[in-house]
Write an enzyme that holds these catalytic residues in place. Sequence first.
Site, mmCIF file in Angstrom:
data_model
loop_
_atom_site.group_PDB
_atom_site.id
_atom_site.type_symbol
_atom_site.label_atom_id
_atom_site.label_comp_id
_atom_site.label_asym_id
_atom_site.label_seq_id
_atom_site.Cartn_x
_atom_site.Cartn_y
_atom_site.Cartn_z
ATOM 1 N N ASP A 13 0.992 -1.261 0.006
ATOM 2 C CA ASP A 13 -0.030 0.196 0.067
ATOM 3 C C ASP A 13 0.773 1.328 -0.176
ATOM 4 O OD1 ASP A 13 1.044 -0.153 2.755
ATOM 5 O OD2 ASP A 13 -0.946 0.436 3.675
ATOM 6 N N ASP A 18 6.778 1.122 1.875
ATOM 7 C CA ASP A 18 6.445 -0.011 1.061
ATOM 8 C C ASP A 18 7.315 0.300 -0.316
ATOM 9 O OD1 ASP A 18 3.506 -1.319 1.775
ATOM 10 O OD2 ASP A 18 3.791 0.992 2.325
ATOM 11 N N ASN A 42 -2.462 2.754 3.587
ATOM 12 C CA ASN A 42 -1.731 4.187 3.898
ATOM 13 C C ASN A 42 -2.529 5.201 3.088
ATOM 14 O OD1 ASN A 42 0.170 3.462 5.315
ATOM 15 N ND2 ASN A 42 1.577 2.888 3.536
ATOM 16 N N THR A 126 2.965 -6.089 2.438
ATOM 17 C CA THR A 126 3.361 -4.900 3.618
ATOM 18 C C THR A 126 2.378 -3.920 3.881
ATOM 19 O OG1 THR A 126 4.292 -3.968 1.502
ATOM 20 C CG2 THR A 126 5.693 -5.414 3.040
ATOM 21 N N PHE A 167 -0.836 -0.715 12.699
ATOM 22 C CA PHE A 167 -1.785 -0.263 11.614
ATOM 23 C C PHE A 167 -2.146 -1.349 10.574
ATOM 24 C CE2 PHE A 167 -2.272 1.489 7.144
ATOM 25 C CZ PHE A 167 -3.171 2.583 7.556
ATOM 26 N N ASN A 168 -1.541 -1.980 9.905
ATOM 27 C CA ASN A 168 -1.843 -2.962 9.136
ATOM 28 C C ASN A 168 -2.695 -4.112 9.223
ATOM 29 O OD1 ASN A 168 -0.149 -1.792 6.938
ATOM 30 N ND2 ASN A 168 1.496 -3.355 7.499
ATOM 31 N N HIS A 240 9.825 -0.176 8.540
ATOM 32 C CA HIS A 240 8.938 -1.319 8.855
ATOM 33 C C HIS A 240 8.937 -2.560 7.543
ATOM 34 C CE1 HIS A 240 7.374 0.860 12.197
ATOM 35 N NE2 HIS A 240 6.746 1.783 11.332
ATOM 36 N N ASP A 241 8.375 -1.861 6.394
ATOM 37 C CA ASP A 241 8.212 -2.822 5.312
ATOM 38 C C ASP A 241 9.284 -3.482 4.800
ATOM 39 O OD1 ASP A 241 5.399 -2.278 5.690
ATOM 40 O OD2 ASP A 241 5.405 -0.795 4.039
HETATM 41 C C1 BDR Z 1 2.790 0.066 8.461
HETATM 42 O O1 BDR Z 1 1.824 0.808 8.325
HETATM 43 C C2 BDR Z 1 2.150 1.593 7.332
HETATM 44 O O2 BDR Z 1 1.703 3.233 7.599
HETATM 45 C C3 BDR Z 1 3.378 1.562 6.874
HETATM 46 O O3 BDR Z 1 3.352 1.275 5.469
HETATM 47 C C4 BDR Z 1 3.733 -0.111 7.402
HETATM 48 O O4 BDR Z 1 3.304 -1.038 6.458
HETATM 49 C C5 BDR Z 1 3.632 0.120 9.941
HETATM 50 O O5 BDR Z 1 2.742 -0.094 10.988
HETATM 51 CA CA CA Z 2 2.798 -0.657 4.248
#
Ligand code: BDR
Ligand code: CA
Length: 313
Positions: A13, A18, A42, A126, A167-168, A240-241
Amino acid sequence: MEPFPIPVVCDCDPGHDDAIMLLLAKASPRLRVLAVTTSCGNQTIEKTTWNARRICTLLGLEAPIAMGAAKPLCGQPITAPNIHGQSGLDGPRLPEPRLPLSALTAVELTAKVISECSEPVTIISTGPLTNTACFLLAHPELKPRIRQISLMGGGLAHGNWTPAAEFNILVDPEAADIVFRSGVPILMSGLDVTLKALITEADIARIRAIGGEISRVTAEWLDYFYVFHKGIGYAGAPLHDPCAAAVLIRPELFDIRPMHVEIETGGEFCRGATVGALPGVEDEYAPNVRCVMGLDREGFVDLLCEAVASYGY
Ligand code: BDR
Ligand code: CA
């Protein structure tokens, strides 16, 4: 260790982190990107898909690109303009997309490339897990053709969007629950590892010093991500990703442990939490996840720099 190159579908996303996941995946001779599919997370699905096409154009990543679901399985989308901007990828100017959008949906394209590949395929996810859950429900016969799902999501210790949820997973907990119960091998890079994948100002300067278009754009994406995270008290920008790709490319850089993880889909405070079994409790539950808990940060940064340098422009 599995033979290289590993065939992968990247479901994402984009999103700054990403974008850097895609940069790593395209650069590594250890991965072969069969398709890129998009999720709403996102930003809206239209924006993340536009961004994926712009990123693939910039990187010369010529895999087919397909749009995923516009909404989570239940409830309404949650977006993150506070982190990624109104476009979902604010910061440096990017080329207009040169690569077309597939006429297939994300689920259809994933099924096509997995059916056609001579080896089992790894899904790198991701964003929210909506597309992956829909794919597993629509094509149970293709489960044995999935080598594993390497995902960024969750966090055993705490969340980043609510106290309990990352979040994801929070965007689509029902999808995450389907994926975690699917029986398909899962490699989970949650906040436990990704908050240790911190990029500092010195790292960004090193990436910028490589020179060329990819180096400049990557450094500017990182500047944007760094400034936001610095502003909320982080010591650097958490990548993160990219962890979900890096752990496939260089598994020896990561600390990986088998674990039983459940997704909380109800709850007043904990919807979207990834609940992991601690030692002692774990004896009662069979592991369903390989959980990535730590990394060699310097090695991770070296990998990123090598990837940027490999573009040569
Ligand atoms: C995740 O949330 C998104 O904002 C980032 O792209 C990542 O995948 C981190 O919590
Ligand atoms: Ca992401």
